[in-house]
Motif scaffolding. Structure first.
Motif, PDB file in Angstrom:
ATOM      1  N   TYR A  73      -8.865   4.698  -1.891  1.00  0.00           N
ATOM      2  CA  TYR A  73      -9.864   4.507  -1.019  1.00  0.00           C
ATOM      3  C   TYR A  73     -11.537   4.688  -1.409  1.00  0.00           C
ATOM      4  CZ  TYR A  73      -6.565   3.841   2.635  1.00  0.00           C
ATOM      5  OH  TYR A  73      -5.662   3.411   3.729  1.00  0.00           O
ATOM      6  N   SER A  95     -10.513  -7.222  -1.287  1.00  0.00           N
ATOM      7  CA  SER A  95      -9.919  -7.552  -0.243  1.00  0.00           C
ATOM      8  C   SER A  95      -8.250  -7.211  -0.627  1.00  0.00           C
ATOM      9  CB  SER A  95      -9.833  -8.629   0.160  1.00  0.00           C
ATOM     10  OG  SER A  95     -11.213  -9.020   0.524  1.00  0.00           O
ATOM     11  N   LEU A 112      -7.408  -3.830  -0.599  1.00  0.00           N
ATOM     12  CA  LEU A 112      -7.091  -3.235   0.803  1.00  0.00           C
ATOM     13  C   LEU A 112      -5.985  -3.857   1.363  1.00  0.00           C
ATOM     14  CD1 LEU A 112     -10.737  -3.354   2.255  1.00  0.00           C
ATOM     15  CD2 LEU A 112      -9.209  -1.494   2.443  1.00  0.00           C
ATOM     16  N   TYR A 113      -5.646  -4.944   1.154  1.00  0.00           N
ATOM     17  CA  TYR A 113      -4.397  -5.651   1.650  1.00  0.00           C
ATOM     18  C   TYR A 113      -3.033  -4.875   1.158  1.00  0.00           C
ATOM     19  CZ  TYR A 113      -0.653  -8.915   2.505  1.00  0.00           C
ATOM     20  OH  TYR A 113       0.360  -9.510   2.943  1.00  0.00           O
ATOM     21  N   TYR A 117      -2.718  -1.746   2.882  1.00  0.00           N
ATOM     22  CA  TYR A 117      -2.471  -1.686   4.437  1.00  0.00           C
ATOM     23  C   TYR A 117      -0.915  -2.528   4.645  1.00  0.00           C
ATOM     24  CZ  TYR A 117      -6.583   0.188   5.947  1.00  0.00           C
ATOM     25  OH  TYR A 117      -7.438   1.217   6.321  1.00  0.00           O
ATOM     26  N   LEU A 127      -4.469  -8.918   8.576  1.00  0.00           N
ATOM     27  CA  LEU A 127      -4.077  -8.690   7.211  1.00  0.00           C
ATOM     28  C   LEU A 127      -4.022 -10.050   6.300  1.00  0.00           C
ATOM     29  CD1 LEU A 127      -1.474  -5.845   7.351  1.00  0.00           C
ATOM     30  CD2 LEU A 127      -3.920  -5.575   6.753  1.00  0.00           C
ATOM     31  N   LEU A 140      -7.453 -10.909   5.759  1.00  0.00           N
ATOM     32  CA  LEU A 140      -7.834 -10.165   4.735  1.00  0.00           C
ATOM     33  C   LEU A 140      -7.511 -10.488   3.479  1.00  0.00           C
ATOM     34  CD1 LEU A 140      -9.397  -7.299   3.827  1.00  0.00           C
ATOM     35  CD2 LEU A 140      -7.068  -6.267   4.031  1.00  0.00           C
ATOM     36  N   GLN A 190      -5.176   1.890  12.836  1.00  0.00           N
ATOM     37  CA  GLN A 190      -5.146   1.170  11.550  1.00  0.00           C
ATOM     38  C   GLN A 190      -6.564   0.064  11.430  1.00  0.00           C
ATOM     39  OE1 GLN A 190      -2.677   1.558  13.423  1.00  0.00           O
ATOM     40  NE2 GLN A 190      -0.694   1.707  12.344  1.00  0.00           N
ATOM     41  N   LEU A 238      -9.520   0.267   8.923  1.00  0.00           N
ATOM     42  CA  LEU A 238      -9.854  -0.693   8.139  1.00  0.00           C
ATOM     43  C   LEU A 238     -11.398  -1.374   8.288  1.00  0.00           C
ATOM     44  CD1 LEU A 238      -8.838  -2.985   5.859  1.00  0.00           C
ATOM     45  CD2 LEU A 238      -7.850  -4.126   7.815  1.00  0.00           C
ATOM     46  N   GLN A 293     -13.612   0.606   6.401  1.00  0.00           N
ATOM     47  CA  GLN A 293     -13.630   0.584   5.077  1.00  0.00           C
ATOM     48  C   GLN A 293     -14.269  -0.583   4.445  1.00  0.00           C
ATOM     49  OE1 GLN A 293     -11.588   2.258   2.886  1.00  0.00           O
ATOM     50  NE2 GLN A 293     -11.005   3.938   4.094  1.00  0.00           N
TER      51      GLN A 293
END
Lengths: 192, 247
Positions: B105, B111, B114-115, B118, B208, B211, B237, B241, B244
């Motif tokens: 984080y 991306s 992050l994907y 998550y 997602l 993303l 969530q 996101l 972020q």
């Protein structure tokens, strides 16, 4: 979404909650709430209020089972466990609704009279204990609830309440219990 | 308090907790039978112990009720709590299961990262089990055999095209298999069905998908769609996101 996937992480969460991590407990409550409520509303045709009540009962059952040591390790995730409890509870509710007697039949049921009297006695005892605990206040109240409801160890209670060691907690717990029992005894005599 | 009194309480407590050995229990019951004053004290102590436990349960239910009130009251308290809860929920949802994400984080670069942080397939906790095609598809899904699940969901959906649950799981299985364009079409169909329970699940997995495929405009729109509804199942969530992505 899979809230807590591995056995290890589930076990860690259970352990933290057992040790009194309130923030984690609340996060768990909030993160599962909406999915649970929506699903039970839709699939069991119950109102939102009923679904919230059901969720609270399921969450309480989960918490009680966990702190009483009935859950050491989950084979599934916590959300799955909560849904499982919810499904059983909702079946019970529907069974109860089916079983409930018409009002005119209630007077003929001796078993119901007995159960009702038992419930009354238990409720009366609880009210008396509650009143005595309220009067005594802390540290007795916190100490006894930590011990009998939350199943905290003596060591954990000593840390939480700032006692020197487990021996002091043990002594204090016995003193508090004795005091409550004596007051309970007097109250019972007074109402007989 | 005398030592004898203390010992007596501990013995009653051991009886209450069911931890007396058979011999100790027998001796305890014999003492009850022979000593009416002891019997009276035992009954009262047991009632007190049970009463304390019941008071604790009531306090716990009251606490849940106060959380409910916080969550539905609105205003500052709610938003503060929502922030705290979203952080705590993130700890639960992301950090604990995956373990190393906290570090990531701080260094969110792409991306893809992050994907990866998550995406976990939506856990099937709600499907009723049976022996039909749908149940077989769900079984494959739960076993993380996504290729098989895709095939079974597809054949089930040929006969039952309006089952949005199956379509949603099909979309997620496709995501797990890296078939994002196909996943998007199925999730869009579920997401556009305003009456289905899986609509909100599909909203989140569409986020997602966008993303992962770097479709930033669609991602922003979908995240806004979720965060505009505080009761959305994936509010926490999506909110996190979004933050972020804005950092």
């Amino acid at each position: 979404m899979q809230l807590i996937k591995s056995d290890k992480s589930s076990t860690n969460v259970l352990q933290s909650i057992r040790e009194g991590d309130e923030k984690l407990l609340r996060a768990l409550y909030e993160s599962n709430r909406m999915r649970f409520i929506k699903w039970f509303e839709k699939h069991h045709q119950i109102s939102k209020n009923e679904a919230v009540e059901l969720y609270q009962k399921a969450f309480t059952t989960f918490y009680l089972n966990m702190k009483d040591g009935k859950i050491e390790k989950l084979n599934s995730s916590i959300p799955t466990y909560l849904f499982g409890i919810g499904k059983n509870l909702v079946k019970e509710i529907f069974r109860e609704k089916k079983r409930s007697l018409p009002l005119e039949d209630v007077n003929d049921s001796k078993a119901t009279d007995y159960e009702y009297q038992e419930q009354l006695n238990q409720s009366h005892n609880k009210t008396m204990v509650e009143e005595i605990l309220r009067r005594l206040g802390d540290p007795c109240k916190s100490l006894l609830i930590m011990y009998y409801f939350k199943n905290f160890s003596m060591e954990s209670i000593a840390q939480n309440l700032g006692y020197k060691n487990e021996g002091v907690v043990k002594k204090k717990k016995c003193l508090c219990l004795k005091k409550i029992r004596e007051e309970f005894h007097e109250l019972k005599k007074a109402v007989q | 308090m005398t030592d004898n009194e203390e010992r007596e309480i501990e013995k009653i407590e051991a009886f209450y907790k069911g931890v007396l050995s058979p011999e100790e229990k027998q001796a305890f019951e014999l003492q009850i039978a022979n000593d009416s004053e002891f019997e009276e004290r035992v009954i009262e102590y047991l009632q007190v112990m049970h009463g304390i436990k019941t008071v604790g349960e009531q306090q716990f239910l009251d606490k849940l009720q106060s959380w409910e009130e916080d969550m539905t009251a609105g205003g500052k308290t709610e938003s503060n709590w929502r922030r705290i809860a979203s952080i705590a929920a993130m700890i639960l949802v992301v950090i604990i299961p995956i373990g190393y994400i906290a570090y990531n984080y701080l260094h969110l670069a792409s991306s893809d990262k992050l994907y990866a942080n998550y995406f976990t397939p939506y856990e099937d906790v709600i499907s009723e089990r049976g022996s039909n095609d749908y149940a077989n598809a769900i079984d494959a899904y739960n076993l993380e055999n996504y290729e098989k699940a895709i095939s079974l969901f597809n054949s089930y959906l040929k006969a039952n095209p309006n089952n949005m649950g199956a379509r949603c799981y099909l979309g997620i299985s496709q995501m797990a298999s890296g078939k994002f364009e196909e996943a998007k079409l199925n999730l869009l169909e579920v997401s556009s069905d305003s009456s289905d329970l899986f609509k909100e699940v599909a909203n989140w997995y569409l986020c997602l998908t966008y993303l992962k495929t770097k479709n930033n405009d669609a991602l922003e729109e979908q995240l806004n769609n979720i965060t505009s509804n505080p009761n959305h199942m994936f509010f926490n969530q999506a909110d996190e996101l979004q933050k972020q992505l804005n950092e």
